[in-house]
Write a protein that holds these residues in place. Structure first.
Motif, mmCIF file in Angstrom:
data_model
loop_
_atom_site.group_PDB
_atom_site.id
_atom_site.type_symbol
_atom_site.label_atom_id
_atom_site.label_comp_id
_atom_site.label_asym_id
_atom_site.label_seq_id
_atom_site.Cartn_x
_atom_site.Cartn_y
_atom_site.Cartn_z
ATOM 1 N N UNK A 146 12.708 9.811 -1.885
ATOM 2 C CA UNK A 146 12.519 11.091 -1.194
ATOM 3 C C UNK A 146 11.047 11.322 -0.866
ATOM 4 N N UNK A 147 10.161 11.028 -1.814
ATOM 5 C CA UNK A 147 8.719 11.191 -1.581
ATOM 6 C C UNK A 147 8.249 10.259 -0.469
ATOM 7 N N UNK A 148 8.699 9.022 -0.504
ATOM 8 C CA UNK A 148 8.292 8.060 0.533
ATOM 9 C C UNK A 148 8.741 8.531 1.909
ATOM 10 N N UNK A 149 9.998 8.939 2.018
ATOM 11 C CA UNK A 149 10.520 9.374 3.313
ATOM 12 C C UNK A 149 9.828 10.638 3.805
ATOM 13 N N UNK A 150 9.547 11.546 2.896
ATOM 14 C CA UNK A 150 8.941 12.834 3.272
ATOM 15 C C UNK A 150 7.471 12.682 3.647
ATOM 16 N N UNK A 151 6.702 12.008 2.808
ATOM 17 C CA UNK A 151 5.260 12.008 2.987
ATOM 18 C C UNK A 151 4.694 10.739 3.623
#
Length: 193
Positions: A146-151
């Motif tokens: 989720x962090x990779x996709x978001x940021x």
């Protein structure tokens, strides 16, 4: 090496032109996304030849099937979802015990984008960056994704929900939990160094 980035409207125009057989539009999409897709796949496996093969196969299939491809509201989302499915199929063939949507933890690696590293000369920033990577790698797999996709990929919450096959509230929970864990870990790292 920097990669080309186009505005979403330009990408959608390229997508429509490519579907009509325009090789230049196809080349623009390829140049714009080959590095992004490679970086995204690198989060799941360190097998560089497999990543390159999957990206190559994806773009060959796109060209072959261009006349039957539909409209999309996000070229980025379409390509990232497509490459993830393709990579998962290949990894599943290697690891029979893996489910169709879950990528084994041992294939998950978060790397700082290398094009940024050569620009950074300050030692303090490099140290913080290293601590952040360690903290990200310490997150549960779904929070890391989720962090990779978001940021890193700048996807919106609805795109993340669709890509991860979860509801929107789960995206909020994953990102919020990940940021809380990162803040706690980074604070502890500062106290111990």
């Amino acid at each position: 090496m920097a990669h080309l980035r186009y505005k979403q409207e330009e990408e959608l125009c390229f997508w429509d032109q490519f579907r009509k057989g325009d090789e230049n539009a196809y080349a623009c999409l390829y140049r714009s996304y080959v590095h992004i897709l490679y970086q995204y796949c690198s989060q799941f496996t360190i097998d560089k030849p497999l990543i390159k093969d999957c990206i190559h196969d994806l773009f060959v299939e796109l060209w072959k099937n261009r006349m039957t491809l539909g409209d999309t509201t996000s070229v980025r989302f379409y390509l990232m979802a497509s490459i993830k499915r393709k990579l998962v199929r290949h990894l599943n063939a290697q690891q029979k015990h893996t489910s169709n949507e879950d990528i084994p933890v041992e294939y998950w690696h978060i790397n700082t984008p290398s094009h940024e590293n050569h620009l950074i000369s300050e030692e303090e920033f490099e140290s913080t960056n290293q601590h952040l990577n360690v903290a990200i790698n310490g997150l549960p797999r779904r929070q890391r994704e989720a962090i990779f996709l978001k940021f890193y990929m700048n996807l919106n919450n609805h795109e993340i929900a669709d890509l991860m096959k979860i509801n929107i509230q789960s995206v909020y929970n994953l990102v919020f939990g990940a940021l809380g864990n990162l803040k706690k870990q980074m604070t502890l790292d500062r106290l111990t160094f």
